[in-house]
Structures are given as structure tokens and as C-alpha cells.
Design an enzyme around this catalytic site. Structure first.
Site, PDB file in Angstrom:
ATOM      1  N   GLU A  16      -5.211  -4.861  10.937  1.00  0.00           N
ATOM      2  CA  GLU A  16      -4.141  -3.879  11.079  1.00  0.00           C
ATOM      3  C   GLU A  16      -4.350  -3.047  12.343  1.00  0.00           C
ATOM      4  OE1 GLU A  16      -2.287  -2.792   7.107  1.00  0.00           O
ATOM      5  OE2 GLU A  16      -4.149  -1.661   7.205  1.00  0.00           O
TER       6      GLU A  16
ATOM      7  N   GLY B 280       2.645   2.288  10.625  1.00  0.00           N
ATOM      8  CA  GLY B 280       3.573   3.396  10.394  1.00  0.00           C
ATOM      9  C   GLY B 280       4.357   3.807  11.628  1.00  0.00           C
TER      10      GLY B 280
ATOM     11  N   HIS C  34      -9.620   1.035   5.304  1.00  0.00           N
ATOM     12  CA  HIS C  34      -8.313   1.310   5.919  1.00  0.00           C
ATOM     13  C   HIS C  34      -8.488   2.334   7.046  1.00  0.00           C
ATOM     14  CE1 HIS C  34      -4.156   2.456   6.499  1.00  0.00           C
ATOM     15  NE2 HIS C  34      -3.823   1.351   5.852  1.00  0.00           N
TER      16      HIS C  34
ATOM     17  N   SER D 282       3.618  -2.203  10.448  1.00  0.00           N
ATOM     18  CA  SER D 282       5.078  -2.232  10.604  1.00  0.00           C
ATOM     19  C   SER D 282       5.697  -3.577  10.235  1.00  0.00           C
ATOM     20  CB  SER D 282       5.471  -1.816  12.022  1.00  0.00           C
ATOM     21  OG  SER D 282       5.078  -0.469  12.249  1.00  0.00           O
TER      22      SER D 282
ATOM     23  N   ASN E 163       0.862  -1.186   0.000  1.00  0.00           N
ATOM     24  CA  ASN E 163       0.000   0.000   0.000  1.00  0.00           C
ATOM     25  C   ASN E 163       0.898   1.236   0.000  1.00  0.00           C
ATOM     26  OD1 ASN E 163      -1.880   1.997   0.432  1.00  0.00           O
ATOM     27  ND2 ASN E 163      -2.314   1.426   2.556  1.00  0.00           N
ATOM     28  N   PHE E 164       0.935   1.925  -1.148  1.00  0.00           N
ATOM     29  CA  PHE E 164       1.829   3.090  -1.268  1.00  0.00           C
ATOM     30  C   PHE E 164       1.286   4.329  -0.556  1.00  0.00           C
ATOM     31  CE2 PHE E 164       4.046   1.959  -5.620  1.00  0.00           C
ATOM     32  CZ  PHE E 164       4.577   0.833  -5.030  1.00  0.00           C
ATOM     33  N   LYS E 165      -0.009   4.327  -0.248  1.00  0.00           N
ATOM     34  CA  LYS E 165      -0.656   5.512   0.345  1.00  0.00           C
ATOM     35  C   LYS E 165      -0.395   6.738  -0.539  1.00  0.00           C
ATOM     36  CE  LYS E 165       0.076   3.354   4.775  1.00  0.00           C
ATOM     37  NZ  LYS E 165       0.212   3.480   6.208  1.00  0.00           N
TER      38      LYS E 165
HETATM   39  C1  PEP Z   1      -0.795   0.118   6.217  1.00  0.00           C
HETATM   40  O1  PEP Z   1      -1.062   1.301   6.288  1.00  0.00           O
HETATM   41  O2  PEP Z   1      -1.573  -0.644   5.626  1.00  0.00           O
HETATM   42  C2  PEP Z   1       0.414  -0.366   6.875  1.00  0.00           C
HETATM   43  C3  PEP Z   1       0.433  -1.600   7.262  1.00  0.00           C
HETATM   44  O3  PEP Z   1       1.448   0.543   7.061  1.00  0.00           O
HETATM   45  P1  PEP Z   1       2.904   0.243   7.688  1.00  0.00           P
HETATM   46  O4  PEP Z   1       3.404  -1.036   7.068  1.00  0.00           O
HETATM   47  O5  PEP Z   1       3.718   1.434   7.338  1.00  0.00           O
HETATM   48  O6  PEP Z   1       2.704   0.077   9.156  1.00  0.00           O
END
Ligand code: PEP
Length: 229
Positions: free
Chosen positions: A157, A163, A88, A193, A6-8
Site C-alpha cells: 500500500e 485515502g 498498516h 484508492s 478496512n473500515f478504519k
Molecule cells: C487502506 O488504508 O488500507 C486503504 C487502502 O485506504 P484507501 O482505499 O482509502 O486508499
């Protein structure tokens, strides 16, 4: 295993193309049973060739119309995109998408036959209140969501792990996934993470069918290292 990037709000059209070309070359060696998804920013959506699936991070539940700033089916159809992330925590929090909005979007894209990665996750204060509170919070995020839909993949998540660099522990992931699996029969990803340093122990956990990765997916070397760990 399922590996989703997921590049956001990161990468451009140009850097996404370079990323996908590099990824595509690496995926020639991918195990057939593994699946790879990439969710670039909306401006980088396009047709790409390779052993992966491109999905959209968001869309409005409409064919087209007067929804300033949004895209609908017409824009996704142009690139044959039939995969979407819904629920999300960043959209729930920053764009104020409540459960009703999320469920409406889910229903619309389910009716269109989209593959859906449906995200759920609890905030830190709920996690700190114990397992029962976590279960209650997460199961409430299934309200209005048809989990008998054969094209949904659920992603757990925990918000406090997204993040932050701090992943949930193996025990927290194992017990939460076991609880979720006893309430549904769909593939279940962990996100929060995930990085090359912890991918092995996370994918080895019973009940983890794959990972949804943000920060550590932005670099193609890092993402492929996880796929081939
Ligand atoms: C996400 O936002 O889906 C995510 C898992 O982010 P990160 O890996 O940076 O925690």
C-alpha cells in the site's frame, strides 16, 4: 482474488451489523475461490455468519493485562477472531509503531496461529527517488517478519495512494509487485484508492492477488460492486 475491507475509524456496531447482513446476502453468489475479509472498528467486533472472514484492525500482543486502551487475545477469542491487520501505515505513522514493534506483534500473532494481513508501503519522497529506493524501503519492512509463515498475506500500500483518490499506476503496481514477488512467495494485495472505477484494471495486473480497500469499502454497494466486477 482476495477482497479486504478496512473500515478504519468508521462505522458503528449498528451500522457494521447492517453492512455485514447486506454483504452476506450478496456473497451467496461469490466465486468459491474468492475470499472476502472485513476489518470493522474494534467496538463492532462480534460473531457474524457468512462467507467472509472478520478480522481485527489491531490488537496488543498479549493474552490480557494492563495495557490501557488496547485489546488482547482474550477479547478476540470471545468472538473466535483469528485474523489481524499488522503494519498498516496509519499505525506506523500515527501510533508510532516502528519496525521492531510491528515485528514483535507479528511474531506473537503468528505463534497464536492467526492469519495475518501484513502491510508495507513507501512514502512519496521514496517513490520519487526511483525503483531502487522503493525496493530498499519496502524490503526493510520485512525485517523481523517470517515470510515463510503459511498464514500471511502481504498488502502493498503506497502511502501516497492511501485515502488520496490517487491510485498507483498499473506500471507502478506491476513493477513493485514483481519486485516483491521475487523476494517472497505469499499472496500479495494492492491497496491505495482502489474503487469500482479502477478495480478491473488493478485485479488484471500480473502479481496482484487481491485488494485491500479503505474508503471505497465503507459503502456495501461499492464494496460488493468490486467483488463482482
Ligand atoms: C487502506 O488504508 O488500507 C486503504 C487502502 O485506504 P484507501 O482505499 O482509502 O486508499
Amino acid at each position: 482474488m482476495i477482497y479486504a475491507a478496512n473500515f478504519k475509524t468508521n462505522h458503528t456496531r449498528t451500522t457494521t451489523r447492517a453492512y455485514i447482513e447486506a454483504l452476506s446476502e450478496k456473497l451467496v453468489k461469490k466465486k468459491v475461490e474468492d475470499r472476502v475479509f472485513v476489518f470493522p472498528p474494534l467496538t463492532a467486533l462480534d460473531r457474524f455468519e457468512g462467507d467472509f472472514t472478520i478480522g481485527t484492525q489491531n490488537a496488543y500482543p498479549t493474552q490480557n493485562g494492563a495495557y490501557t486502551g488496547e485489546i488482547g487475545l482474550e477479547q478476540l477469542n470471545e468472538f473466535d477472531i483469528t485474523t489481524i491487520l499488522i503494519g498498516h501505515s496509519e499505525r506506523r505513522e500515527h501510533m508510532h509503531e516502528d519496525q521492531q514493534t510491528v515485528a514483535k506483534k507479528y511474531h506473537f500473532f503468528m505463534e497464536q496461529g492467526f492469519e495475518i494481513i501484513y502491510c508495507i508501503g513507501e512514502p512519496l519522497e521514496v517513490r520519487e527517488s526511483g525503483d531502487d529506493a522503493v525496493a530498499k524501503y519496502l524490503l526493510a519492512q520485512f525485517k523481523g517478519i517470517d515470510l515463510s509463515y503459511e498464514k500471511v498475506i502481504v498488502a502493498y500500500e503506497p502511502i501516497w495512494a492511501i485515502g488520496t483518490g490517487r491510485s498507483a499506476t498499473v506500471e507502478e503496481i506491476a513493477s513493485t509487485h514483481a519486485m516483491l514477488k521475487s523476494n517472497m512467495d505469499r499472496p500479495l494485495l494492492y491497496g491505495g484508492s482502489v474503487k469500482p472505477a479502477n478495480i478491473k484494471e488493478i485485479t488484471a495486473i500480473d502479481g496482484v492477488d487481491g485488494v485491500l480497500v479503505g474508503s471505497a469499502s465503507l459503502d456495501v454497494e461499492s464494496f460488493s460492486q468490486m467483488i463482482f466486477c
